[in-house]
Design an enzyme around this catalytic site. Structure first.
Site: not given
Length: 336
Positions: A313, A309
């Site tokens: 995204d 992450h």
């Protein structure tokens, strides 16, 4: 009345009431006194009825008191029978094999400590580091695999004896092309920056007796499907023979892990640092699908993208996975 309270106060009497001498005397005395009193009253001899009832009550009271204090042997048996149920006993009742399991667990030499190989130690250290330090999240899709399976059959018919193409070979090509189209996913976290790679090197997870290795297909986006198939087969064979060189298992920018050949339908994979993504591939499944308002036979392939992450995204990962889906469901584009 006395007999009733004896039953209430004496925790053994409820069960033993009809099984000991005191119980027999109580029942007999009250029965005789009641019958005798009824008979005498019927003859209009009230004073005799009262005396008869008093005798019965006295005998019943004595017998009831006797019931409150059972003899030693009898009391011991009753105490043993009415011991409080322990948690262990309840577990044994619920699971008759529980006692055997506990005994087995407590026995000596019920296991062997197999020394971990150097490879297994490295795998353990890297996977622990990856799961601890990298913020994973997962994106999943169910793809229409019927076109891919048909395309593979045509390719293998063309190749003949020169080799075979697997579903995994086609997936590797699709992953490489998708990374070329969405280069933001072909990247790694470097602490103060995101490093984007200019070349696409795909790590292919291969199971070996000691654990797992990830040989690398370099520049996979620029290689043909036949070349990828031959290279993967060669790398896998040498990996199982522990004949890979150091540069052949390092430098990947993205990885593919496929457990479909073991019948696994879907799973999630742990990232291989410093890569920002890995695609977990399941088995091709025969399932009923709706097409044109009709339920027909279809084929589905579940894939799961694990993302770092810090680099990828959700929207970016979904865009990349959409490109992979397009290539899998229109496999002729893999040749472009």
């Amino acid at each position: 009345l006395t007999s009733f309270w004896a039953l209430v106060l004496n925790k053994w009497a409820v069960y033993e009431y009809m099984h000991n001498m005191g119980g027999a005397v109580v029942v007999g005395s009250f029965a005789v006194s009641a019958l005798g009193a009824f008979y005498i009253l019927s003859k209009r001899k009230v004073e005799y009825a009262q005396k008869f009832m008093k005798v019965g009550v006295v005998v019943g009271c004595i017998a009831s008191i006797w019931m409150l204090f059972p003899s030693g042997d009898h009391q011991g048996k009753m105490i043993a029978q009415y011991q409080p149920v322990t948690l262990a006993a309840m577990e044994t009742i619920a699971n008759p094999h529980a006692a055997a399991v506990v005994r087995y667990a407590d026995a000596d030499a019920d296991w062997d400590d197999v020394p971990a190989s150097n490879m297994r130690k490295r795998i353990a250290a890297r996977l622990t580091e990856a799961k601890r330090d990298v913020p994973h999240f997962y994106l999943m899709r169910d793809l229409d695999a019927a076109p891919l399976v048909a395309y593979r059959a045509r390719l293998n018919a063309l190749l003949g004896d020169r080799g075979k193409v697997s579903v995994n070979d086609l997936v590797i090509k699709a992953v490489a092309l998708a990374l070329r189209r969405v280069p933001e996913c072909n990247a790694a976290w470097e602490g103060e920056a995101i490093r984007r790679f200019h070349r696409v090197h795909i790590g292919v997870a291969v199971a070996i007796p000691d654990g797992l290795v990830t040989p690398v297909v370099r520049d996979a986006d620029a290689k043909g499907i036949g070349a990828i198939a031959a290279e993967v087969r060669d790398l896998a064979d040498r990996a199982k023979g522990k004949a890979l060189k150091a540069h052949e298992i390092t430098g990947s920018t993205f990885s593919v892990s496929n457990l479909g050949m073991f019948g696994i339908e879907r799973f999630t994979a742990i990232l291989n640092p410093p890569e920002a993504g890995i695609l977990a591939v399941g088995a091709v499944r025969d399932v009923p699908v709706v097409a044109g308002g009709q339920v027909v036979a279809g084929k589905r392939l579940a894939v799961t993208m694990s993302c770092d992450h810090r680099v990828i995204d959700g929207a970016l990962g979904a865009r990349w996975l959409g490109v992979v889906a397009e290539l899998i469901e229109q496999p002729e584009a893999l040749a472009l």
